[in-house]
Design an enzyme around this catalytic site. Structure first.
Site, mmCIF file in Angstrom:
data_model
loop_
_atom_site.group_PDB
_atom_site.id
_atom_site.type_symbol
_atom_site.label_atom_id
_atom_site.label_comp_id
_atom_site.label_asym_id
_atom_site.label_seq_id
_atom_site.Cartn_x
_atom_site.Cartn_y
_atom_site.Cartn_z
ATOM 1 N N ARG A 104 0.947 -1.362 0.009
ATOM 2 C CA ARG A 104 -0.158 0.157 -0.046
ATOM 3 C C ARG A 104 0.889 1.191 -0.028
ATOM 4 O O ARG A 104 1.561 1.325 0.869
ATOM 5 C CB ARG A 104 -1.079 0.038 1.394
ATOM 6 C CG ARG A 104 -1.735 1.169 1.454
ATOM 7 C CD ARG A 104 -2.744 1.380 2.408
ATOM 8 N NE ARG A 104 -3.934 0.689 1.812
ATOM 9 C CZ ARG A 104 -5.070 0.413 2.068
ATOM 10 N NH1 ARG A 104 -5.505 1.220 3.484
ATOM 11 N NH2 ARG A 104 -6.142 -0.020 1.751
ATOM 12 N N HIS A 131 -7.177 0.893 -6.628
ATOM 13 C CA HIS A 131 -7.345 0.045 -5.563
ATOM 14 C C HIS A 131 -7.886 -1.185 -6.051
ATOM 15 O O HIS A 131 -8.910 -1.497 -5.924
ATOM 16 C CB HIS A 131 -8.163 0.645 -4.423
ATOM 17 C CG HIS A 131 -8.221 0.169 -3.239
ATOM 18 N ND1 HIS A 131 -7.426 -0.834 -2.755
ATOM 19 C CD2 HIS A 131 -8.866 0.249 -1.921
ATOM 20 C CE1 HIS A 131 -7.471 -1.412 -1.605
ATOM 21 N NE2 HIS A 131 -8.663 -0.762 -1.162
ATOM 22 N N GLN A 134 -9.670 -4.014 -3.904
ATOM 23 C CA GLN A 134 -11.306 -3.456 -3.436
ATOM 24 C C GLN A 134 -11.918 -3.740 -4.652
ATOM 25 O O GLN A 134 -13.335 -4.253 -4.288
ATOM 26 C CB GLN A 134 -11.107 -2.028 -2.927
ATOM 27 C CG GLN A 134 -12.333 -1.388 -2.797
ATOM 28 C CD GLN A 134 -12.879 -1.692 -1.546
ATOM 29 O OE1 GLN A 134 -11.974 -1.736 -0.414
ATOM 30 N NE2 GLN A 134 -14.015 -2.326 -1.248
ATOM 31 N N ASP A 222 -17.162 7.124 -1.584
ATOM 32 C CA ASP A 222 -15.813 6.890 -0.796
ATOM 33 C C ASP A 222 -15.574 8.294 -0.183
ATOM 34 O O ASP A 222 -16.045 9.394 -0.454
ATOM 35 C CB ASP A 222 -14.545 6.755 -1.757
ATOM 36 C CG ASP A 222 -13.247 6.200 -1.104
ATOM 37 O OD1 ASP A 222 -13.302 6.235 0.110
ATOM 38 O OD2 ASP A 222 -12.051 6.209 -1.863
ATOM 39 N N CYS A 262 -16.395 1.332 0.259
ATOM 40 C CA CYS A 262 -15.085 0.623 0.593
ATOM 41 C C CYS A 262 -14.604 0.728 1.951
ATOM 42 O O CYS A 262 -13.857 -0.203 2.430
ATOM 43 C CB CYS A 262 -13.825 1.224 -0.420
ATOM 44 S SG CYS A 262 -13.503 2.862 -0.202
ATOM 45 N N ARG A 290 -13.548 -8.978 0.838
ATOM 46 C CA ARG A 290 -12.125 -8.779 0.608
ATOM 47 C C ARG A 290 -11.295 -9.986 0.902
ATOM 48 O O ARG A 290 -10.356 -10.305 0.154
ATOM 49 C CB ARG A 290 -11.627 -7.642 1.605
ATOM 50 C CG ARG A 290 -12.374 -5.967 1.471
ATOM 51 C CD ARG A 290 -11.845 -5.636 0.005
ATOM 52 N NE ARG A 290 -10.449 -5.599 -0.134
ATOM 53 C CZ ARG A 290 -9.624 -4.536 0.468
ATOM 54 N NH1 ARG A 290 -10.101 -3.495 0.977
ATOM 55 N NH2 ARG A 290 -8.237 -4.511 0.347
HETATM 56 N N1 NVA Z 1 -9.819 6.707 -1.528
HETATM 57 C C1 NVA Z 1 -9.454 6.213 -0.364
HETATM 58 C C2 NVA Z 1 -9.520 4.698 -0.152
HETATM 59 C C3 NVA Z 1 -9.406 4.225 1.327
HETATM 60 C C4 NVA Z 1 -9.665 2.775 1.280
HETATM 61 C C5 NVA Z 1 -7.980 6.529 0.134
HETATM 62 O O1 NVA Z 1 -7.151 6.558 -0.727
HETATM 63 O O2 NVA Z 1 -7.577 6.814 1.211
HETATM 64 N N1 CP Z 2 -11.173 -0.203 2.111
HETATM 65 C C1 CP Z 2 -9.987 -0.363 2.560
HETATM 66 O O1 CP Z 2 -8.994 -0.577 1.760
HETATM 67 O O2 CP Z 2 -9.922 -0.320 3.827
HETATM 68 P P1 CP Z 2 -8.490 -0.142 4.663
HETATM 69 O O3 CP Z 2 -7.891 1.371 4.721
HETATM 70 O O4 CP Z 2 -8.818 -0.294 6.331
HETATM 71 O O5 CP Z 2 -7.473 -1.059 4.423
#
Ligand code: NVA
Ligand code: CP
Length: 303
Positions: A104, A131, A134, A222, A262, A290
């Site tokens: 990540r 993502h 997801q 989101d 998500c 997931r």
């Molecule tokens: N768009 C959000 C998704 C979190 C799962 C982010 O990147 O923080």
């Molecule tokens: N939806 C998602 O990726 O959640 P987290 O940020 O908790 O991993």
């Protein structure tokens, strides 16, 4: 289904899976969900490194649990990757110890570098652009609810962000029409939208969120400020306020529409508590999936 049926070496982005592989993965995800014990030793003797530059609840825990439940070992590290040493060195350490890297990251370039330098598969667990893990769980959830993808309309209300991009490529390739309802200056990346259209994906971008949600089978939102954009929160709350998913907006969707997010959600901002808790809300099925979708991904990708 096994690893030999997948050509991709990595999941850097949604399009690393061909449409056939995507369909096979989702069918395996449903099989693994039904009979998890049959896969209890599938990753025996394999280890994966999980690298997180940003916080996570769902992604981290579902990858760790998926790997454990497949009989493998997961080790997790938190912090900026490539700060103490070049990414090419990080990648060539990890591939000596593990059979896969889940990362990540802030920048998609970090995923690309890890994939270039590592001899083991690299899985994108969220970047600024995509993502993909997801989106796999999202389309699995949609199929569970509707029994199909073809001909369904998915409306994404809010920021044209990483989650929106992955939905365009994953839901779009499965035959869903994707309608993004967003403020003009927060539209999805135009080059990615053009690429999707060039592949025959049906996607429209509108700044009228009611038009995006009109007749939709799936309404998705989101957070307005993604991780790393916290300093823009106040401005974003002002600009995005008309894009909130509330009962009035949901009333424009199909009568059997579901709501997806998500997570994590900021209740009272991009979505109301009422919609989150409504009968049509499938957010916890989505979060559960997931685990299953990522098991299928690991089964297909990890040697
Ligand atoms: N768009 C959000 C998704 C979190 C799962 C982010 O990147 O923080
Ligand atoms: N939806 C998602 O990726 O959640 P987290 O940020 O908790 O991993």
């Amino acid at each position: 289904m096994n690893k030999n049926t997948i050509a991709a070496a990595d999941l850097r982005q949604d399009l690393d899976l061909t449409l056939d592989e995507l369909r096979a993965l989702l069918s395996l995800a449903s099989e693994v969900k039904k009979r998890p014990r049959e896969y209890a030793q599938a990753l025996a003797g394999r280890a994966l490194a999980l690298l997180f530059e940003k916080p996570s609840l769902r992604t981290r825990l579902t990858f760790e649990l998926a790997i454990q439940q497949l009989g493998g070992n997961a080790v997790t590290t938190i912090g900026m990757i490539g700060e103490r040493e070049p990414l090419k060195d990080v990648a060539r350490n990890l591939d000596r110890w593990t059979q896969g890297i889940v990362a990540r990251v802030f920048s998609q370039d970090t995923i690309e570098s890890l994939a270039v330098w590592s001899r083991v598969p690299v899985i994108n667990a969220l970047s600024d652009l995509y993502h993909p893990c997801q989106a796999l769980a999202d389309v699995q959830t949609i199929h569970e609810r509707f029994g199909r993808w073809q001909g369904l309309k998915l409306a994404f209300a809010g920021d044209g962000n990483n989650v929106a991009h992955s939905l365009i490529f994953t839901a779009g390739r499965l035959g869903m029409h994707v309608s993004i309802g967003c403020p003009k200056s927060y539209s999805p990346n135009p080059a990615l939208v053009a690429k999707a259209r060039g592949m025959g994906i049906s996607v429209d971008v509108t700044h009228d969120v009611a038009a995006a949600v009109d007749g939709a089978h799936v309404v998705y939102t989101d957070v307005w400020a993604s991780m790393g954009q916290e300093s823009e929160s106040a401005e974003r709350q002002r600009v995005f306020a008309p894009y909130q998913v509330n009962s009035t907006l949901m009333a424009k969707a199909a009568s059997d529409a579901i709501f997806l997010h998500c997570l994590p959600a900021k209740r009272g901002q991009e979505v109301t508590d009422e919609v989150m808790e409504s009968e049509g809300s499938a957010i916890f099925d989505q979060a559960e999936n997931r685990l299953h979708a990522q098991k299928a991904l690991l089964l297909m990708l990890i040697d």
